[in-house]
Enzyme design. Structure first.
Site, PDB file in Angstrom:
ATOM      1  N   ASP A 191      42.299  42.689  48.233  1.00 55.95           N
ATOM      2  CA  ASP A 191      41.471  42.105  49.285  1.00 55.95           C
ATOM      3  C   ASP A 191      39.982  42.266  48.968  1.00 55.95           C
ATOM      4  OD1 ASP A 191      41.247  40.661  51.585  1.00 55.95           O
ATOM      5  OD2 ASP A 191      41.379  42.389  52.923  1.00 55.95           O
ATOM      6  N   ASN A 213      37.916  39.440  48.021  1.00 56.68           N
ATOM      7  CA  ASN A 213      37.347  38.405  47.142  1.00 56.68           C
ATOM      8  C   ASN A 213      36.318  37.548  47.886  1.00 56.68           C
ATOM      9  OD1 ASN A 213      39.130  39.277  45.228  1.00 56.68           O
ATOM     10  ND2 ASN A 213      40.505  37.536  45.372  1.00 56.68           N
ATOM     11  N   ARG A 242      45.211  49.389  48.834  1.00 51.05           N
ATOM     12  CA  ARG A 242      44.590  48.212  49.425  1.00 51.05           C
ATOM     13  C   ARG A 242      43.087  48.296  49.165  1.00 51.05           C
ATOM     14  NH1 ARG A 242      45.568  44.620  54.502  1.00 51.05           N
ATOM     15  NH2 ARG A 242      43.688  43.377  54.376  1.00 51.05           N
ATOM     16  N   SER A 254      49.222  44.140  56.532  1.00 48.52           N
ATOM     17  CA  SER A 254      49.225  42.679  56.384  1.00 48.52           C
ATOM     18  C   SER A 254      50.526  42.109  55.812  1.00 48.52           C
ATOM     19  CB  SER A 254      48.038  42.223  55.517  1.00 48.52           C
ATOM     20  OG  SER A 254      46.827  42.608  56.103  1.00 48.52           O
ATOM     21  N   HIS A 296      37.673  34.640  44.085  1.00 48.97           N
ATOM     22  CA  HIS A 296      39.047  34.669  43.560  1.00 48.97           C
ATOM     23  C   HIS A 296      39.018  34.619  42.027  1.00 48.97           C
ATOM     24  CE1 HIS A 296      40.441  34.405  47.599  1.00 48.97           C
ATOM     25  NE2 HIS A 296      40.113  33.146  47.782  1.00 48.97           N
ATOM     26  N   LEU A 349      55.835  47.287  31.161  1.00 54.95           N
ATOM     27  CA  LEU A 349      55.453  47.119  32.567  1.00 54.95           C
ATOM     28  C   LEU A 349      56.106  45.899  33.204  1.00 54.95           C
ATOM     29  CD1 LEU A 349      53.406  47.868  34.933  1.00 54.95           C
ATOM     30  CD2 LEU A 349      51.879  46.173  33.897  1.00 54.95           C
TER      31      LEU A 349
HETATM   32  C1  FPP Z   1      42.349  38.269  49.397  1.00 57.58           C
HETATM   33  O1  FPP Z   1      40.951  38.190  49.482  1.00 57.58           O
HETATM   34  C2  FPP Z   1      42.787  37.712  48.119  1.00 57.58           C
HETATM   35  C3  FPP Z   1      43.545  36.591  47.996  1.00 57.58           C
HETATM   36  C4  FPP Z   1      44.044  35.831  49.159  1.00 57.58           C
HETATM   37  C5  FPP Z   1      43.881  36.030  46.670  1.00 57.58           C
HETATM   38  C6  FPP Z   1      44.031  37.014  45.560  1.00 57.58           C
HETATM   39  C7  FPP Z   1      44.372  36.304  44.315  1.00 57.58           C
HETATM   40  C8  FPP Z   1      43.803  36.526  43.106  1.00 57.58           C
HETATM   41  C9  FPP Z   1      42.776  37.569  42.858  1.00 57.58           C
HETATM   42  C10 FPP Z   1      44.284  35.760  41.944  1.00 57.58           C
HETATM   43  C11 FPP Z   1      45.472  36.506  41.412  1.00 57.58           C
HETATM   44  C12 FPP Z   1      45.897  35.961  40.135  1.00 57.58           C
HETATM   45  C13 FPP Z   1      47.005  36.340  39.499  1.00 57.58           C
HETATM   46  C14 FPP Z   1      47.226  35.778  38.164  1.00 57.58           C
HETATM   47  C15 FPP Z   1      48.010  37.280  40.051  1.00 57.58           C
HETATM   48  P1  FPP Z   1      40.288  37.437  50.717  1.00 57.58           P
HETATM   49  O2  FPP Z   1      40.033  36.031  50.325  1.00 57.58           O
HETATM   50  O3  FPP Z   1      41.131  37.630  51.934  1.00 57.58           O
HETATM   51  O4  FPP Z   1      38.948  38.226  50.841  1.00 57.58           O
HETATM   52  P2  FPP Z   1      38.122  38.559  52.167  1.00 57.58           P
HETATM   53  O5  FPP Z   1      38.991  39.479  52.998  1.00 57.58           O
HETATM   54  O6  FPP Z   1      36.916  39.251  51.630  1.00 57.58           O
HETATM   55  O7  FPP Z   1      37.825  37.250  52.842  1.00 57.58           O
END
Ligand code: FPP
Length: 243
Positions: free
Chosen positions: A2, A4, A170, A178, A19, A113
């Site tokens: 979480d 991003n 987390r 969640s 992301h 892994l």
């Molecule tokens: C939550 O952050 C994150 C996600 C919904 C997407 C996570 C996915 C990736 C990092 C890509 C993964 C790739 C592979 C290959 C497994 P958010 O958008 O909810 O962040 P916020 O809470 O700050 O808004």
């Protein structure tokens, strides 16, 4: 994974940039997990609820996840990683699904892994599906309802072949679960990091694992029982300790 979106906002960027940056952290942490001898790493990449985000973000996340897995596949093979998916992948567009299947097939012989990507996943979806499968078997006379135990439920979950997680991390600072592996984390150790996922480092990951090693896991028993060898065999066999 979480944080991003907040990471992107704090850098004056679009959420999708967060992301994209998050994929670099996926690479770093997957490599670190393999090198540290972690046997299973489950990444929550896309939840059932994420389908309700703005369509542009859903499309960009779908593209990013499938593109990143495809791009990383040669490295996964080289590092003996086996890629696995849990979730309602039938909701995935056919082309993305085919690309994912190719990556899984290409890493199928990996003996190191296990990288489990939770995609279109939520615990409530998984538990509801397990209940439906159990009810169907009972209705067909294949299963006697009187014999249903927690092991029966476990066997019908998407994670049936894998042990319960020892540690749940987390990132992003929120103290909630969640809809993630609700059944499986019954006795997992939980660690919440304030760091946004794109800024999460190998050093922080190692520090959390060190912290985990120092925790006493009692699985509902007393400290004295846990330290008595006779009880050790009775402790949830699904939980494997990190050596
Ligand atoms: C939550 O952050 C994150 C996600 C919904 C997407 C996570 C996915 C990736 C990092 C890509 C993964 C790739 C592979 C290959 C497994 P958010 O958008 O909810 O962040 P916020 O809470 O700050 O808004």
């Amino acid at each position: 994974m979480d944080g991003n979106g907040r990471w992107a906002k704090s850098h004056g960027m679009e959420r999708s940039a967060g992301h994209l940056e998050g994929v670099n952290t996926v690479h770093t942490i997957t490599q670190a997990a393999g090198e540290l001898g972690v046997k299973y790493l489950t990444l929550y990449a896309f939840s059932t609820e994420n389908w309700n985000r703005p369509q542009a973000e859903v499309d960009s996340l779908l593209n990013l996840i499938t593109y990143a897995l495809e791009k990383e596949t040669p490295g996964l093979i080289e590092n003996n990683v086996k890629l696995l998916i849990i979730g309602d992948v039938d909701r995935m567009p056919a082309e993305a699904r085919a690309r994912l299947d190719r990556s899984m097939e290409a890493t199928a012989n990996g003996t190191g892994l296990r990288l489990i990507v939770a995609f279109s996943y939520s615990s409530r979806w998984e538990i509801t599906r397990a209940c439906a499968k159990i009810a169907e078997e009972a209705a067909k006379g294949e299963l006697d309802p009187a014999t249903i135990t927690d092991e029966t439920v476990r066997e019908h979950l998407a994670t049936a072949p894998y042990p319960d997680p020892d540690l749940l991390i987390r990132t992003g600072g929120d103290f909630r679960v969640s809809n993630f592996l609700l059944w499986q984390i019954a006795y997992s150790e939980i660690f919440v990091s304030p760091t946004f996922w794109p800024d999460f480092t190998r050093e922080e990951f190692e520090a959390i694992i060190d912290n985990f090693r120092g925790r006493e896991r009692r699985f509902g028993l007393t400290s004295e029982q846990i330290n008595h060898t006779l009880w050790k065999d009775l402790i949830n066999p699904q939980c494997e300790r990190v050596p």
